[in-house]
Design an enzyme around this catalytic site. Structure first.
Site, PDB file in Angstrom:
ATOM      1  N   LYS A 117       0.816  -1.229   0.000  1.00 58.63           N
ATOM      2  CA  LYS A 117       0.000   0.000   0.000  1.00 58.63           C
ATOM      3  C   LYS A 117       0.846   1.274   0.000  1.00 58.63           C
ATOM      4  CE  LYS A 117      -4.021  -2.071   2.284  1.00 58.63           C
ATOM      5  NZ  LYS A 117      -3.475  -3.388   2.647  1.00 58.63           N
ATOM      6  N   ARG A 118       1.875   1.304  -0.801  1.00 53.93           N
ATOM      7  CA  ARG A 118       2.730   2.482  -0.865  1.00 53.93           C
ATOM      8  C   ARG A 118       2.070   3.576  -1.693  1.00 53.93           C
ATOM      9  NH1 ARG A 118       4.835  -0.398   2.628  1.00 53.93           N
ATOM     10  NH2 ARG A 118       7.084  -0.590   2.942  1.00 53.93           N
TER      11      ARG A 118
END
Length: 306
Positions: free
Chosen positions: A104-105
């Protein structure tokens, strides 16, 4: 690397089932037979975590299309945990599983470029990667700061023949407070995001007709599933939330198209820790319980597609 990510995923689904098992190793949930004692060192805890995850990979290989590694549960062990994460990704690949890094960058400019290099390339710096440090086939990304922030991920994924799953409508209970907010034109935040993502996805469609730019759409949101499928016709949906979070296989029906294509149903705790489920209380071996949970999930999902 042969083929586009989407084509490889479609092929894996065709051979097995449109099912993904999330590898979320929570120490307190590990089966008693493998759980480290309360006074165990960090190294001992990581060893047990690795043993557990490796066992799960062997159980699901050849039966499900993909596994999704939640990086947070490895990062808590600092550098050794990150190394374990990449080693397990490599192990999963060797077993024929498509691998997804749930990282989830999302950031701006050069920071996004660095994240993309770290999570989508095999050795971002010359000579920096070891044999068992292959990056996943795809990762999850967060577009909250704007679609321009995922550009470096899209570019790197294309160059490496990797994939992305962009958070569009998530499964957590509090998501509606932001993602269902209605904009001036009547669309919700998530609908607007899907509309912006669609042309990006269209540029990365493989031979099988699906894009390597997929979308995370929570399986707990069946009311939005059909709408999102219309707005993102070429994106493969990653559908978390099956099992413990309350989603059923039936709730995912509208995500699929073309006779059962275009989506991947994901479950973590309901599979990993099936031994805790009353339905499997009669089973003493946690591996057998997990095996049964995987079998049940596959049967339920494939039944919906018939």
């Amino acid at each position: 690397m042969a083929g586009e990510f989407a084509d490889r995923l479609v092929a894996a689904i065709a051979k097995t089932a449109p099912v993904c098992v999330g590898i979320d190793p929570v120490l307190d949930y590990l089966p008693p037979s493998i759980r480290p004692p309360a006074d165990a060192s960090a190294a001992q805890c990581l060893d047990k975590t690795f043993e557990f995850c490796a066992s799960v990979l062997k159980l699901v290989a050849g039966r499900v299309a993909a596994v999704k590694f939640q990086s947070a549960y490895f990062e808590i062990f600092r550098a050794p945990g990150v190394k374990a994460y990449y080693s397990l990704v490599d192990e999963a690949k060797s077993l024929g599983l498509v691998t997804i890094g749930d990282v989830k960058r999302g950031d701006i400019g050069s920071t996004s470029a660095a994240y993309a290099m770290a999570h989508l390339t095999d050795g971002p710096l010359s000579g920096s990667a070891e044999e068992d440090e292959a990056s996943p086939d795809a990762i999850t990304v967060n577009p909250f700061c704007g679609l321009d922030t995922i550009d470096p991920f899209v570019q790197t994924a294309a160059a490496e023949k990797k994939g992305l799953f962009v958070l569009v409508r998530t499964s957590n209970p509090g998501s509606a407070a932001l993602q269902d907010v209605v904009l001036a034109d009547g669309r919700t935040y998530s609908q607007n995001l899907a509309g912006l993502l669609a042309p990006v996805a269209e540029k990365h469609v493989g031979e099988e007709g699906w894009s390597s730019i997929g979308a995370v759409v929570g399986a707990t949101q069946p009311q939005t599933m059909a709408d999102m499928r219309k707005r993102l016709p070429k994106s493969i949906f990653l559908l978390p939330g099956y099992g413990v979070q309350g989603a059923t296989a039936e709730m995912t029906r509208e995500a699929f198209t073309n006779g059962g294509q275009g989506a991947l149903v994901s479950a973590s705790r309901s599979v990993l820790y099936a031994y805790k489920d009353a339905a499997y209380a009669h089973i003493s071996d946690w591996k057998v319980a997990t095996d049964q949970a995987v079998k049940t999930m596959i049967e339920e999902v494939t039944r919906v597609l018939q």
